[in-house]
Enzyme design. Sequence first.
Site, short mmCIF file in Angstrom:
data_model
loop_
_atom_site.label_atom_id
_atom_site.label_comp_id
_atom_site.label_asym_id
_atom_site.label_seq_id
_atom_site.Cartn_x
_atom_site.Cartn_y
_atom_site.Cartn_z
N SER A 8 -1.30 -3.68 -4.25
CA SER A 8 -2.42 -2.88 -4.78
C SER A 8 -2.77 -3.36 -6.18
CB SER A 8 -2.04 -1.40 -4.83
OG SER A 8 -3.00 -0.71 -5.61
N HIS A 33 -4.86 -5.01 -1.41
CA HIS A 33 -5.23 -3.60 -1.34
C HIS A 33 -6.08 -3.25 -2.55
CE1 HIS A 33 -4.57 0.50 0.22
NE2 HIS A 33 -4.49 0.89 -1.04
N ASP A 35 -8.10 -0.28 -4.32
CA ASP A 35 -8.25 1.18 -4.38
C ASP A 35 -9.56 1.55 -5.05
OD1 ASP A 35 -5.79 2.26 -3.23
OD2 ASP A 35 -4.78 1.24 -4.89
N MET A 37 -11.89 4.61 -6.19
CA MET A 37 -11.84 6.05 -6.51
C MET A 37 -13.11 6.46 -7.23
SD MET A 37 -7.94 6.33 -7.91
CE MET A 37 -6.59 5.40 -7.17
N HIS A 66 -9.38 0.55 0.30
CA HIS A 66 -8.98 1.96 0.49
C HIS A 66 -9.96 2.84 -0.27
CE1 HIS A 66 -5.62 5.17 -0.37
NE2 HIS A 66 -6.58 5.64 0.41
N MET A 68 -11.14 6.08 -1.61
CA MET A 68 -10.80 7.47 -1.96
C MET A 68 -12.04 8.07 -2.60
SD MET A 68 -6.97 6.62 -3.34
CE MET A 68 -7.42 4.90 -3.49
N MET A 137 -0.56 8.36 3.52
CA MET A 137 -0.28 8.40 2.07
C MET A 137 1.09 9.01 1.82
SD MET A 137 -2.88 7.06 0.44
CE MET A 137 -2.19 7.44 -1.18
N ASP A 176 1.33 3.93 1.75
CA ASP A 176 0.77 3.68 0.42
C ASP A 176 1.26 4.76 -0.53
OD1 ASP A 176 -0.81 2.98 -1.74
OD2 ASP A 176 -2.71 3.53 -0.79
C1 DX5 Z 1 -2.81 5.69 -5.00
C2 DX5 Z 1 -3.25 4.38 -4.40
C3 DX5 Z 1 -2.16 3.41 -4.19
C4 DX5 Z 1 -1.43 3.00 -5.44
C5 DX5 Z 1 -0.04 2.63 -5.08
O1 DX5 Z 1 -3.86 6.58 -4.96
O2 DX5 Z 1 -3.89 4.60 -3.15
O3 DX5 Z 1 -2.65 2.26 -3.52
O4 DX5 Z 1 -2.00 1.92 -6.10
O5 DX5 Z 1 0.67 2.35 -6.26
P1 DX5 Z 1 2.26 2.43 -6.29
O6 DX5 Z 1 2.77 1.37 -5.37
O7 DX5 Z 1 2.55 2.17 -7.73
O8 DX5 Z 1 2.65 3.82 -5.84
ZN ZN Z 2 -4.34 2.81 -1.89
#
Ligand code: DX5
Ligand code: ZN
Length: 224
Positions: A8, A33, A35, A37, A66, A68, A137, A176
Site C-alpha cells: 500500500s 495497492h 488507497d 479516500m 481500493h 474508500m 478489512m 488489508d
Molecule cells: C487503510 C488502508 C490500508 C492501509 C494499510 O484504510 O485501506 O490499505 O494502507 O496500511 P497498514 O498495512 O499500515 O495497516
Molecule cells: Zn486499502
Amino acid sequence: MIDRISPSILSADYGRLSEALAHLTAAGADMVHIDVMDGHFVPNITLGAPVVRCLRGSTTLPFDVHLMIQDPLFFIDDFAKAGADRITFHVESASDVSATLDAIEAAGKEAGLAVKPGTPVEAVYPYLPRLAMVLVMTVEPGFGGQSFRADMLVKLTALRAECARQGMPELDIQVDGGIGASTIGPAAAAGANVFVSGSALFGSADMRAEIARFKALAAAARQA
Ligand code: DX5
Ligand code: ZN
C-alpha cells in the site's frame, strides 16, 4: 492457492510516489495497492484519478485500486481510464452494488468488493460470481499503521468456504490492515491469498527480503 503481495503506497512518501513504485516493483511486489479516500466515507483524504494516471508510467505492475469513497459508481470510468486494473469498492458505500459492478465490467476491469470490520461478510455473497476479489478489512479503513484485528479471521474462513460452495474455491480474498510478519500467517491459514501491507513493508530496511519472507510465512501457515 497463489499468494500475492500488494504494498500500500499509503505508507510511501507522497512527494516521491514514482520512486516508491520503482522500489516496490524491484522488490518483487505482485501489484500496487492504491488507497483512495474522499474525506466522507472515511475521515481522511488521499488522492484521485489524476494522480493514478500520472503514476501509470512508473511500473508495469497491476494497479489494485481500493476506493474508500461515498459514491464509487460516479468515479469508475475516471479510475479505469487512469489505469486501474482492479477496482475495489465498499459494499457499505452509497452506490448501488450491481450498477457499480456493471460499470467496472463495462470498463473492462476486474471488480473487487470490500467489507469494513463491522459489516458481516455475508453481505458480499450474492455478488461473488461477478467478482475477481473480496477485500476483508482487518482495520477500520482510513489510516495506515493500525493494529490487525484478529477477530476478523472468522470472516476469512467463512468466506473461503462460501467461495468453494459457489464453485470458486480459488477466488482472490484480500486482507488489508495491520498485515506484517506476525499476522500474515494467521490470515493465510484462514483463507486469504492477497495481502496488502503498508507500514510493515515501507518501514522495513529491505523490502525485497520482507516480501519474500511474507510469502514464505503465508505458504507455511497454510500448509500447517
Ligand atoms: C487503510 C488502508 C490500508 C492501509 C494499510 O484504510 O485501506 O490499505 O494502507 O496500511 P497498514 O498495512 O499500515 O495497516
Ligand atoms: Zn486499502
